[in-house]
Structure formats: structure tokens, C-alpha cells
Design a protein around this motif. Structure first.
Motif, short mmCIF file in Angstrom:
data_model
loop_
_atom_site.label_atom_id
_atom_site.label_comp_id
_atom_site.label_asym_id
_atom_site.label_seq_id
_atom_site.Cartn_x
_atom_site.Cartn_y
_atom_site.Cartn_z
N GLY A 134 32.85 57.01 92.54
CA GLY A 134 31.61 56.36 92.92
C GLY A 134 30.55 56.58 91.87
O GLY A 134 30.76 56.32 90.67
N ASN A 135 29.40 57.08 92.29
CA ASN A 135 28.28 57.30 91.37
C ASN A 135 28.15 58.76 90.95
O ASN A 135 27.08 59.20 90.53
CB ASN A 135 26.97 56.83 92.01
N THR A 136 29.24 59.51 91.06
CA THR A 136 29.24 60.92 90.69
C THR A 136 30.32 61.16 89.64
O THR A 136 31.41 60.60 89.72
CB THR A 136 29.50 61.82 91.91
N ALA A 137 29.99 61.98 88.67
CA ALA A 137 30.96 62.36 87.65
C ALA A 137 30.93 63.87 87.46
O ALA A 137 29.90 64.52 87.64
CB ALA A 137 30.65 61.66 86.32
N LEU A 138 32.08 64.43 87.11
CA LEU A 138 32.19 65.82 86.70
C LEU A 138 32.64 65.84 85.24
O LEU A 138 33.55 65.11 84.86
CB LEU A 138 33.22 66.58 87.54
N VAL A 139 31.99 66.66 84.46
CA VAL A 139 32.37 66.83 83.05
C VAL A 139 32.45 68.32 82.76
O VAL A 139 31.51 69.07 83.07
CB VAL A 139 31.35 66.17 82.10
N SER A 140 33.55 68.75 82.14
CA SER A 140 33.72 70.18 81.89
C SER A 140 33.50 70.53 80.44
O SER A 140 33.66 69.70 79.53
CB SER A 140 35.10 70.65 82.34
N ARG A 165 24.90 58.74 88.73
CA ARG A 165 24.53 57.44 88.16
C ARG A 165 23.41 56.83 89.00
O ARG A 165 23.54 56.68 90.22
CB ARG A 165 25.74 56.51 88.13
N GLY A 166 22.30 56.52 88.33
CA GLY A 166 21.14 55.99 89.03
C GLY A 166 21.23 54.50 89.28
O GLY A 166 22.20 53.83 88.89
#
Length: 792
Positions: free
Chosen positions: A88-94, A110-111
Motif C-alpha cells: 500500500g502506502n507503506t514501505a520498509l527499507v533496511s 507515501r503522501g
């Protein structure tokens, strides 16, 4: 650098870390495709904090970069972008190297305007340095799954979103013993199930080289292990679980090491009793050893795309399968033009798809800077719809004036008693995207008195005039032999006014001969030269040694064809430089890992040392993997071994250099630090005053732990290129008790530890006292030492 065998290493990478995790693979390893958007990680550049690039299609259908993301407050070499997950409008980055290797997982939102912004961070207490939290990340709606290397074998953390906040839910750990395996190498989720793969950390033991996939399901009481899946026969070193693609009650599991590296994809089905069993297998229809079929998986509509980065000698391919009522049927292979020019491009090492395109990672493109190819389906089938690359971040040049080392630093570089005259990054001496440097030699024109640095690049040789050391001038380049691939191993030596160039692992490169008088007439722009002669009796060679007194060259570490001389000394008469002639072979079969006499490097001289028996004979001192060897090569038709000697804690006998009186040799072992055989960088001191009985007379062990590489002796100084700790200078006035006499660290970030990278070689023989130094990713350093109380 030792000639390491990539196929075995790549398979080991899969066994160690699961998909998309090879430390040297950059842009194109981590790819996520969502409707209307593609995110690509670029985590490895040590001169940036790491990035995630966001692409969207324009009105013309062409995918274009719309933003480049990094973490708030991130520092260079944090590794942001190692893993990406989007829902959706969420991301995870490591960023697994952040915070001294504890790792970090950033939450991005994400806006309404479509832009991504960091809004939080997943964390867990008690992380330790080296835990690499975020080694794998997954996002499935309101569930986040993160793996780490905690506790040695790994843990998997589950988080649940409640409104705008995330809370730790469960920690998964293997319920059985996993010696030498890493749990959490791959993770996947679908519905109420989570899948966790454990892959091998060693090829020893009954289970360590196969891999295991654990299936967890959730009920009202939490998470429980539902099944433990392992490969069937031929599963040794299988890399089982390197890729996982769940779909309801079916599960696709890639096993790229299966059947000697050909690879396979297992299709598991779950029955009504919750029992999982193999229903069928997919195979590459033309697969050969090290195809590595199953390294990555992605679905596009009714098609399954299977990455095979080992195919075609590691150019890589992707296999497409179509699903019908009878199951999966082979359709075709996918590739792009020009992979053969990339060498080991590893096409297919990353895969992702959305409704518009399939993105295929090419992490070996541009010498491991990486790239991505986009494929779009149209009336005529699948076509390349675009090629994407990330930015290359490098250091800026430093020229115009001498920078003295007076405070322990010259700009960002640590130093002691070594001044910086100038620095040119790789791009300023002809290096295109991804090009790195390797070995170096020098030349002083006897007529003009100009000093030149002859700099090895992976794609050729660069010529740099350093006569005015603070205003170096790039004169031009001699490209590699046109039909040979790029090579990280290139070596250059000189005789009279000619340069002789070889390359290893470069197929039919041969030996190039170049007339250095041609450098006297520089043009307004750098010149692309051609060789003046080309010797083809040997195809590839790891190194070239020249005895300038006799006019003979010795090509060592031969490979790929021609007269390889068992990897020993391939002797060439170069007294007429433009008409080189084969003169003979020497190989001592008591040395070398394969007992063929393979020699990595050597020094050949007309002997004037203390052993009267061999006065005025041409003697070669050979560094032959397992030992040093000494040979009399005066008679090229009948060369004779004199002696050989190994030593305690041998890792890889690599290179060395005689003192002026030829009584001692100072030598380096390239792998003893990496293998933990010594406590610091070790320099070996050989007493060779009796050529028939060389004696290890002493050792100098530096507190640094960098891998030592090429070293040279000038008077009472030893100049060592020691990878991540740069140029190190030793005072050997007391031959058996060297003392530090200065250094210049060419890698301004990261620890001085046993890893590859940084300073490859140096040339300290200019009458001007200059020392030219190559650092692989950084560039060319022109230095000058002023050790207190010392003269060269």
C-alpha cells in the motif's frame, strides 16, 4: 589479488545469505514493483549513505526516476536500501550496516502527492554489533517481518501495526538445531502463514549444505511451526529456500544449487491434513552446471519468471514458464543484448513485476555497479521497455598543491609522515561507470625525464604524467585486447621504453606491448592508443615479471589456453620488444595448491647475493600459493628448482621483494589475515643468503588487520599496499625488526580489517622519491614519504 573462482563463491553466497544479499552486488539486487511504481535499492557505495530510487512511467510510457531516497541523518556507508518491502502506502527499507552493524529498518509513508517520507523506524531491544537487523524485510498489510543474524544463527521478528504505530508481536526461532546455518536467509508471507528459510554457513555436516524452509501458521494462540521442508535427493549444496513464492496452499521454493548448481524449483502443495509435499519440479530445459536456476522468482499474470544468474558463464538468463490446466510449461528464455561484454553480469539476480512491466536485476552490470532491464508485453511478445541505472558517487580530485601530513589527517585521509601530492579519482583517468583500478607500475622517460604512472584498470591501462606531482595529467589509455572481457587482474611491467601488459581470467588477452615513447607527444585530449605488438602464446596470465638485466619476461599464473606452463613461469625473450619469443617453461610441481607449480608472483634477477654458488646466475624467487620457491632459470631450455619452503600458518604465499644485497626477502601472505591465522597484518622476513635453504628469519605483525597485498623494498624502507589500510611504510634498518615509518590510508571510511578493497599496489622507484599508489574504487594517489630520520 588471488585469482578466486567466482562460480564457487557465488554458490557459497547463495548458501550463506539467500537471495539478493551478496555483499558486492549493488543496484539491481533489491527491486520492488508495485502498481505504477518501481523501487530499486543501491546500498553498497561507501561514499554515500545508500539510496532507494523511485521510478514511475511518464505520459509516453517511459519509466523515469522521480525521486532518490535515503534515511534521515544517514552517514556514508550506512547501506540504506539493502532490502525494500512495500505494501500500500507503506514501505520498509533496511540498512544492515548502520549503527556498527546492528542494522536499522526505516518506515516510509507515501503522501497524497505520491512522495515518500520517513515516518518511523522498526527496532528491537538488545541488538548487538553485527546482528544485521533488516537482513531481510517483508511487509504484508499490517504485518512486518524482519530477519537478523542475532544469536549467531538468526532470528525473525514479527511486528503488527495498530493505527499509526507498530509493535513487536513475536520472535521466531528454529525449533531444532541449526549448526552453521543462518535462519532467516529468506522470508515470505501469505494469509496466516509465514515462511522462513535457513541456509548453510558451511558445506560441512549432514544438513549444512542443503537448506530448510520452516512454515509457520497463526491461530488463536499465536504462531506455531506447521512444517519443516527440505530438499530431496541431489540436494547437497542446494541453497534450498533461496527464493520462496507462496500462493495459497501451494508454495514454490527455489533451490539454485541443486544438482551441482543446475538448480530447480520445487512446487509444494498442502493437503487437508496440513501436510506439505512435493507436487512437481521445474527445471531449466537446457540447464548446465552453475546455471543457478531458481535464484529468484516472480509472477506476471499466468507466467512464472525464474532467475538463473549463473547461465551462460554467469551472464545470466531468465526462464519463462506459462501456467495452463496441465501445470507449468516451458516457454522461452529472456535476455538483453550486450551481456557478453559485461562478463559476469548476473542477469536475473533480482526479479520483480507489476501489471505493467517485469524488472530484471543485472547487479554485475558495469563492473558490479548494477542495472535493471524492464520488459513489457505487447502484440509481438515481451520486449525491452527500458534500462535503468543508479548514480555513481566517487571522491573529488585533489590537485594544485602539496598537502602535508602534519595533524594525522590530509582532508578525509588518515596519515603519518606521508604527504599527499595529488589524487585523481578513477573517473578522471578514463574510468567509466563501475571501473576499478588494480595494479600499477612506473616509468621515467630517460630523454624527457618525465615520470609516468602506468595504471591498471579492469578495462585497460591508463597513462598518467606525474612529473609535476601536484598537477598530474591523464595522457591516455591502452584498452584491453578487444576480444577479451574486462578483468579485475591486470599487471604491467617495463623494459627499455616499452610497457608489457597481461590480464588474468581474460580469455585470449595475451601480452600487449606498448612503446612508451608515444607518450612524449600528448594531445589536447587523452589519446586511445593501440598496442605496438601482441604476444599470444599464452592467453591469460595473472602477473608479469621482467628481469631488465637479461631482457626476459616471466608470465606467471597462466590460464585460459595457450602454453600455460602449469601456471608456473612462462618465459619470453623480449630483448627485441616488438618481437617477443617463447623461451621455455618452469614449474615446480611440489608447490601450488594443485601441485602444478602454479606461481602467483615472482622476482627474477641476475644474482649477486651472498651465496657464491649461484653468482651471476638468473634466479627467480617464486611465490607459489603454498610456499616460496627458488629456481635457476639461466638456461631457459633446462631451468632447475633450487629449493622451496613453506611456513607456519600459510594462507596464500602471494608476493615479495628482495633487499638490495639480496640477502633477505620481505613477503606477504594474502589470506592469513582473512582466515584468522594471524592477529594482524603479517610481513614475512626470509633469509635467503643460502638459496638452497631459505629460512623464515622473522615476522612483523602490524596491529592493523588489513589484508596485505603488493610490497616493494627501496633501501631501508618497505612500501606495502595493505588493502583497507592503504600504503604502509616500514623501516627495516634492523632487518629482522621492522618498525612503522609512516602510512597513508587510501580508504577514508570503514575499519582496517581483513576485507578486499582499497590499495592494490604501489610504485616507489621514482628517483624523485614519489610513490604512486592505486586504490581500487578510489583512484590514483601520488604520495611522498618523509619518515623521521630516514632516507630511502
Amino acid at each position: 589479488m588471488r585469482n578466486r573462482v567466482l562460480p564457487l563463491l557465488l554458490l557459497l553466497v547463495f548458501a550463506l545469505t539467500g537471495p539478493l544479499a551478496a555483499q558486492n552486488f549493488n543496484y539491481g539486487s533489491a527491486i520492488v514493483a508495485t502498481p505504477g511504481e518501481i523501487l530499486i535499492g543501491q546500498s553498497e557505495n561507501q561514499y554515500s549513505p545508500g539510496y532507494v530510487y523511485v521510478y514511475r512511467p511518464g505520459a509516453d510510457g517511459v519509466w523515469k526516476q522521480v525521486s532518490r531516497l535515503t534515511a534521515d541523518g544517514a552517514e556514508n556507508n550506512d547501506g540504506f536500501g539493502k532490502r525494500i518491502a512495500v505494501s500500500g502506502n507503506t514501505a520498509l527499507v533496511s540498512s544492515i550496516t548502520a549503527d556498527s552493524g546492528r542494522g536499522a529498518v526505516y518506515i516510509l509513508s507515501r503522501g497524497a502527492n505520491g512522495s515518500w517520507k520517513q515516518t518511523g523506524r522498526l527496532t528491537t531491544p538488545d541488538l548487538q554489533p553485527g546482528d544485521n537487523f533488516g537482513r531481510q524485510v517483508l511487509l504484508d498489510g499490517d504485518r512486518a517481518v524482519v530477519s537478523s543474524r542475532a544469536r549467531g544463527t538468526g532470528l525473525v521478528y514479527l511486528f503488527t501495526r495498530h493505527g499509526d504505530s507498530w509493535a513487536a508481536d513475536t520472535i521466531l526461532a528454529p525449533g531444532d538445531s541449526l549448526p552453521k546455518q543462518w535462519y532467516g536467509a529468506t522470508i515470505a508471507a501469505a494469509g496466516n502463514r509465514v515462511y522462513v528459510a535457513a541456509t548453510a554457513l558451511s558445506f560441512g555436516g549432514p544438513d549444512s549444505a542443503s537448506g530448510t524452509v520452516y512454515v509457520y501458521s497463526r491461530d488463536g494462540n499465536g504462531w506455531k511451526q506447521e512444517a519443516r521442508l527440505a530438499p530431496t535427493a541431489n540436494g547437497t549444496r542446494a541453497g534450498f529456500g533461496v527464493s520462496i513464492l507462496p500462493r495459497g496452499d501451494t508454495l514454490l521454493i527455489g533451490s539454485p544449487g541443486y544438482d551441482r548448481g543446475i538448480g530447480t524449483v520445487f512446487l509444494y502443495k498442502r493437503d487437508s491434513t496440513a501436510r506439505w509435499s512435493v507436487d512437481s519440479r521445474l527445471l531449466p530445459f537446457d540447464g548446465k552446471g552453475f546455471t543457478l536456476f531458481g535464484a529468484t522468482l516472480a509472477e506476471s499474470g499466468r507466467e512464472l519468471w525464474v532467475g538463473s544468474p549463473g547461465a551462460q558463464q554467469f551472464e545470466g538468463r531468465v526462464y519463462r514458464f506459462t501456467r495452463d490446466t496441465s501445470g507449468w510449461t516451458a516457454a522461452s528464455k529472456v535476455s538483453v543484448a550486450g551481456l557478453e561484454k559485461e562478463g559476469q553480469a548476473l542477469f536475473g539476480f533480482g526479479l520483480a513485476s507489476n501489471a505493467q512491466v517485469v524488472a530484471v536485476g543485472i547487479p554485475g552490470q558495469d563492473f558490479q555497479e548494477g542495472g535493471v532491464a524492464l520488459f513489457k508485453q505487447g502484440p509481438g511478445g515481451w520486449k525491452v521497455a527500458g534500462r535503468l541505472t543508479g548514480d555513481v558517487v566517487s571522491l573529488a580530485s585533489i590537485t594544485g598543491a602539496k598537502r602535508e601530513c602534519t595533524t594525522g589527517k590530509v582532508g578525509i585521509f588518515s596519515c603519518d609522515q606521508v604527504d599527499l601530492m595529488s589524487f585523481l579519482p578513477v573517473k578522471d583517468i578514463g574510468g567509466k561507470r563501475g571501473i576499478e583500478l588494480n595494479d600499477i607500475w612506473g616509468y621515467t622517460d630517460p630523454e624527457t625525464r618525465h615520470d609516468y604512472a602506468l595504471v591498471g584498470r579492469v578495462d585497460g591501462t591508463a597513462f598518467v604524467d606525474i612529473t609535476d606531482p601536484s598537477h598530474p595529467r591523464y595522457v591516455g589509455e591502452l584498452p584491453k585486447t578487444a576480444t577479451s572481457p574486462a578483468s579485475i587482474w591486470r599487471d604491467i611491467k617495463t623494459y627499455k621504453h616499452y610497457a608489457f601488459v597481461v590480464a588474468d581470467g581474460a580469455r585470449e588477452h595475451g601480452m600487449q606491448v606498448f612503446d612508451l615513447d608515444r607518450l612524449r607527444k600528448p594531445a589536447a585530449k587523452p589519446i586511445t592508443f593501440t598496442p605496438d605488438a601482441h604476444y599470444t602464446n599464452i592467453h591469460s596470465a595473472h602477473n608479469i615479471v621482467i628481469d631488465t638485466t637479461t631482457g626476459y619476461a616471466f608470465l606467471v599464473g597462466g590460464s585460459a589456453g595457450g602454453e600455460m606452463c602449469g601456471g608456473g613461469l612462462h618465459m619470453v625473450d623480449i630483448r627485441e620488444p616488438l618481437k617477443p619469443r617463447f623461451a621455455g617453461c618452469f614449474a615446480d610441481s611440489t608447490t601450488g595448491q594443485a601441485k602444478t607449480g602454479y606461481t602467483h608472483d615472482a622476482q627474477c634477477v641476475v644474482y649477486h647475493g651472498p651465496d657464491r654458488k649461484y653468482q651471476d646466475r638468473e634466479i627467480c624467487f617464486n611465490f607459489s600459493e603454498t610456499a616460496i620457491g627458488i629456481a635457476d632459470v639461466t638456461d631457459k631450455a633446462n631451468p632447475k628448482p633450487i629449493s622451496h619452503q613453506s611456513y607456519p600458518n600459510v594462507g596464500y604465499s602471494h608476493q615479495g621483494w628482495l633487499t638490495d644485497d639480496q640477502k633477505y626477502i620481505y613477503a606477504d601472505d594474502e589470506l592469513d589475515e582473512l582466515q584468522g591465522l594471524v592477529t594482524g597484518t603479517r610481513t614475512l622476513i626470509w633469509d635467503v643468503s643460502d638459496l638452497e635453504n631459505p629460512v623464515l628469519a622473522g615476522e612483523y605483525v602490524s596491529p592493523n588487520k588489513a589484508i596485505d597485498h603488493n610490497l616493494f623494498v627501496v633501501g631501508n624502507l618497505v612500501y606495502e599496499s595493505n588493502y583497507l589500510s592503504g600504503l604502509r611504510v616500514l623501516d627495516i634498518t634492523d632487518r629482522l625488526h621492522p618498525k612503522p615509518a609512516g602510512f597513508f590510508d587510501t580508504v577514508p571510511v570503514g575499519p582496517d580489517e581483513a576485507q578486499f578493497g582499497g590499495s592494490w599496489g604501489n610504485y616507489p622507484f621514482y628517483a624523485s622519491g614519489l610513490v604512486a599508489v592505486t586504490s581500487m574504487k578510489e583512484g590514483l594517489f601520488v604520495l611522498k614519504t618523509h619518515p623521521t630520520g630516514m632516507t630511502p
